[in-house]
Design a protein around this motif. Structure first.
Motif, short mmCIF file in Angstrom:
data_model
loop_
_atom_site.label_atom_id
_atom_site.label_comp_id
_atom_site.label_asym_id
_atom_site.label_seq_id
_atom_site.Cartn_x
_atom_site.Cartn_y
_atom_site.Cartn_z
N ARG A 1 1.83 6.01 -13.65
CA ARG A 1 1.30 5.15 -14.71
C ARG A 1 1.07 3.73 -14.22
O ARG A 1 0.21 3.03 -14.69
CB ARG A 1 2.29 5.11 -15.89
N LEU A 2 1.89 3.32 -13.24
CA LEU A 2 1.86 1.94 -12.78
C LEU A 2 0.77 1.69 -11.74
O LEU A 2 0.37 0.56 -11.51
CB LEU A 2 3.22 1.63 -12.15
N ARG A 3 0.30 2.77 -11.10
CA ARG A 3 -0.55 2.58 -9.92
C ARG A 3 -1.86 1.87 -10.24
O ARG A 3 -2.21 0.89 -9.60
CB ARG A 3 -0.84 3.93 -9.26
N GLN A 4 -2.58 2.36 -11.25
CA GLN A 4 -3.89 1.80 -11.52
C GLN A 4 -3.83 0.33 -11.93
O GLN A 4 -4.58 -0.48 -11.39
CB GLN A 4 -4.63 2.66 -12.56
N PRO A 5 -2.92 -0.04 -12.84
CA PRO A 5 -2.82 -1.48 -13.17
C PRO A 5 -2.51 -2.35 -11.95
O PRO A 5 -3.10 -3.42 -11.79
CB PRO A 5 -1.64 -1.53 -14.16
N LEU A 6 -1.62 -1.88 -11.07
CA LEU A 6 -1.28 -2.66 -9.89
C LEU A 6 -2.49 -2.84 -8.98
O LEU A 6 -2.76 -3.93 -8.48
CB LEU A 6 -0.15 -1.99 -9.12
N VAL A 7 -3.22 -1.73 -8.77
CA VAL A 7 -4.41 -1.79 -7.93
C VAL A 7 -5.41 -2.78 -8.52
O VAL A 7 -5.99 -3.61 -7.80
CB VAL A 7 -5.05 -0.39 -7.80
N PHE A 8 -5.55 -2.75 -9.83
CA PHE A 8 -6.48 -3.66 -10.50
C PHE A 8 -6.08 -5.11 -10.25
O PHE A 8 -6.91 -5.96 -9.93
CB PHE A 8 -6.49 -3.36 -12.00
N MET A 9 -4.78 -5.37 -10.35
CA MET A 9 -4.32 -6.74 -10.16
C MET A 9 -4.55 -7.21 -8.74
O MET A 9 -4.94 -8.36 -8.50
CB MET A 9 -2.84 -6.86 -10.52
N ILE A 10 -4.32 -6.33 -7.78
CA ILE A 10 -4.55 -6.71 -6.38
C ILE A 10 -6.02 -6.99 -6.14
O ILE A 10 -6.39 -7.94 -5.45
CB ILE A 10 -4.02 -5.62 -5.44
N GLU A 11 -6.88 -6.18 -6.76
CA GLU A 11 -8.31 -6.42 -6.57
C GLU A 11 -8.76 -7.71 -7.26
O GLU A 11 -9.68 -8.38 -6.80
CB GLU A 11 -9.11 -5.20 -7.03
N ALA B 1 0.83 -1.20 0.00
CA ALA B 1 0.00 0.00 0.00
C ALA B 1 0.87 1.26 0.00
O ALA B 1 0.57 2.23 -0.69
CB ALA B 1 -0.93 0.00 1.22
N ILE B 2 1.97 1.23 0.75
CA ILE B 2 2.88 2.39 0.76
C ILE B 2 3.47 2.58 -0.64
O ILE B 2 3.51 3.70 -1.15
CB ILE B 2 4.01 2.19 1.79
N TYR B 3 3.89 1.48 -1.26
CA TYR B 3 4.44 1.59 -2.60
C TYR B 3 3.41 2.21 -3.54
O TYR B 3 3.72 3.11 -4.31
CB TYR B 3 4.88 0.21 -3.11
N LEU B 4 2.15 1.73 -3.42
CA LEU B 4 1.12 2.20 -4.34
C LEU B 4 0.77 3.67 -4.15
O LEU B 4 0.47 4.37 -5.10
CB LEU B 4 -0.15 1.36 -4.17
N THR B 5 0.79 4.14 -2.91
CA THR B 5 0.36 5.53 -2.70
C THR B 5 1.53 6.51 -2.70
O THR B 5 1.36 7.67 -3.05
CB THR B 5 -0.40 5.71 -1.37
N GLU B 6 2.72 6.06 -2.29
CA GLU B 6 3.80 7.03 -2.10
C GLU B 6 4.89 6.94 -3.16
O GLU B 6 5.52 7.94 -3.47
CB GLU B 6 4.45 6.84 -0.72
N LEU B 7 5.16 5.74 -3.65
CA LEU B 7 6.39 5.58 -4.41
C LEU B 7 6.19 5.22 -5.89
O LEU B 7 6.95 5.67 -6.73
CB LEU B 7 7.25 4.48 -3.76
#
Lengths: 330, 278
Positions: free
Chosen positions: A106-116, A96-102
């Protein structure tokens, strides 16, 4: 200004309807909980009358001889869930820290989608994956490694004329085919990872940018900003996210049943098989022929509900106690 | 009026036991911005600004909303880089050092150039004392006596000491809005930056708290170079030695405050300060 005569007078009736509607819906939740509790209690009253506290403290579970002790299941549920949380929480919060802070934007939305996506996979699929992929790997590579490293440390140390057991006990004993408490905990950890990550991410996103800027403005590095501005602001919310994950872990049934070994035994070794409250209900409900057996399984359900409630109350208590800590430092 | 404690605070008596430099006595311009443009999209938010900020004085930046004044302020300590996709061209030197040289770490720039924000933002989990010393602790200062001395000095400089000296362990957010903003100023000056940037520091405060912050700015300029963005022209006339007027991303006029307000050279400046737009 418009003519007040054209405007509808403020309607109290509508407001009352709105209030009552919401109130009744909220009551529905309460009624459900009471009903579930009532049914579980009604179905298990006989067991408690017959066995009393022995049902909770007994560790012998043998339906053929009519002895019902639920302790191994309580032990199995608590140990596998807490261990799962210990494995999943650092992973989920770091993610979660990686996704919000680091992470690059461009990478955030795809990663969130994969986690969901992970949370959309059915439990039984996780179980199959665990049996065919995870267990062979664990039993051939990971467990022997743990056993020969951590498990090889002294099993107890002398202290004031007592032998104090050490964590080495957790990693001793035969590893078998991998059906074990540790495997169960790992698969639960995988399954609660998405919920903890998603909730933690929302919590971290709710930290005001002004807090981050305050830290950046002092010349903080990204790690320092995360530590002093983000994590300390969000720590209560993150704790809440972990408790949500723990709640899921306690009730998780299918995948755990497939890998935990389903043996009602209390053993210090994480390599030995265990059994959880949810698993025993799922496994044995269909074959419960005697009344006592059936009632005992319903009672297990009641115990599971009670364990979940107690764990949540403990979490609330911890939150409350930590609430007074701010400003009382030194 | 009583002289406030800040005027008598022994700023230079603190022996430098940490890595943080004392306020600069340099007489060169604090900032030397040459042809600075900043882009968030294709269209520049700041367009070719050249400006020299004199040392140990207060420089105000005024202009209507969206004129690029906050963006320009933020590029003075590289805070604008936190916005994804922000680009900057031109050069900015701080006492001769190029802030955008490739080997310069933005965190080092921000340690030399402190910042106070529009809304007060103390760290909610920290006490008043911890809020003031957090910058020093980030810099690795562990000496308790030194931290305590710097904390008292920073709180005196921010004219907050007398109000909080008995409650140093209370949470920073238990203070009133105006006190919180002065706490943030104390937090910024505790690391003794060379310059202090203020982004509309009084816009969320009531008139009494505002006048306290303005008094404080007047006190601080004895030791610090201050650049303040404000949408309040009266505030600029009260606190600033020189004022820059920005409009549509361009620097329209930069002059001593009195001159800019009494005798503006540019018709746009005159239109703005007489209230014809903005």
């Amino acid at each position: 200004m418009s003519d007040p005569k054209q405007m509808r007078p403020a309607s109290r009736a509508r407001d009352a309807v709105f209030q009552w509607f919401c109130f009744l819906m909220a009551c529905g939740v309460l009624v459900l909980i009471v009903l579930v509790g009532y049914v579980l209690w009604g179905g298990s009253a006989d067991v408690f009358r017959k066995f009393g506290w022995k049902f909770l403290t007994g560790s012998d579970w043998d339906p053929n001889t009519g002895s019902f002790g639920a302790l191994p299941f309580i032990f199995g549920t608590l140990v596998s869930s807490l261990l799962a949380l210990a494995i999943a929480a650092p992973l989920a919060i770091s993610t979660a820290i990686y996704l919000t802070e680091l992470a690059p934007h461009r990478l955030r939305q795809p990663l969130v989608f994969m986690i969901e996506m992970l949370s959309a996979i059915p439990s039984v699929i996780y179980g199959l994956w665990a049996i065919f992929i995870m267990l062979p790997w664990l039993s051939q590579s990971v467990f022997p490694l743990l056993r020969h490293s951590l498990g090889a440390l002294p099993k107890s140390i002398p202290l004031f004329h007592h032998e104090i057991p050490t964590p080495a006990l957790l990693f001793s004993g035969p590893t078998g085919a991998g059906y074990s408490m540790l495997s169960g905990a790992i698969i639960i950890a995988v399954m609660i990872l998405p919920i903890i990550t998603s909730v933690s991410r929302e919590i971290l996103r709710s930290v005001p940018d002004l807090q981050r800027e305050a830290a950046y403005g002092l010349g903080a590095t990204r790690w320092e900003v995360t530590r002093i501005a983000v994590l300390s602001y969000a720590k209560k919310g993150l704790f809440g996210a972990m408790i949500l994950g723990l709640g899921r872990a306690l009730g998780e049934t299918m995948a755990v049943t497939m890998v935990i070994g389903n043996t009602p035994r209390i053993s210090p070794s994480l390599f030995s098989p265990g059994y959880t409250l949810a698993s025993v209900i799922a496994n044995e409900f269909a074959e419960a022929t005697s009344d006592d057996y059936l009632h005992a399984l319903v009672a297990i359900g009641l115990v599971l509900m009670a364990v979940t409630v107690v764990v949540n109350l403990c979490a609330q208590l911890i939150l409350k106690l930590s609430g007074t800590e701010v400003g009382a430092v030194r | 009026m009583e002289p406030s404690p800040a005027t008598t605070a022994p700023v230079s008596t603190v022996t430098a036991t940490s890595a943080i430099p004392a306020p600069v006595q340099d007489t060169r311009p604090a900032f030397d911005a040459q042809n600075v443009s900043i882009f968030y999209t294709q269209k520049p938010a700041v367009d070719g600004v050249t400006l020299q900020v004199p040392s140990r004085s207060v420089t105000a930046i005024i202009g209507p909303s969206g004129c690029g004044k906050s963006t320009f302020l933020r590029c003075l300590n590289r805070m604008h880089e936190l916005v994804p996709g922000a680009r900057m061209t031109g050069t900015i030197r701080l006492y001769g050092d190029d802030l955008y040289a490739p080997e310069i770490d933005p965190t080092v720039v921000r340690r030399r150039v402190g910042m106070v924000f529009q809304k007060s933002n103390p760290f909610p989990t920290m006490s008043i004392a911890e809020n003031v010393t957090v910058g020093l602790r980030l810099n690795g200062v562990r000496d308790r006596a030194f931290l305590r001395e710097r904390m008292e000095q920073a709180l005196r400089m921010s004219a907050l000491w007398d109000e909080v000296k008995n409650d140093l362990n209370r949470p920073g957010i238990s203070l009133s809005g105006g006190q919180q903003q002065r706490l943030c100023i104390a937090r910024a000056v505790a690391v003794q930056p060379e310059v202090l940037l203020m982004d509309e520091p009084a816009s969320a405060l009531d008139p009494i708290a505002t006048s306290k912050v303005e008094e404080l700015i007047n006190d601080l300029k004895k030791n610090y170079t201050i650049v303040i963005v404000t949408h309040n022209m009266q505030q600029a006339t009260r606190v600033a030695d020189q004022t820059a007027f920005f409009y549509l991303g361009k620097l329209i006029e930069f002059a001593p405050t009195r001159e800019l307000f009494n005798n503006p050279r540019q018709p746009q400046t005159e239109a703005y300060i007489t209230g014809r737009f903005g």
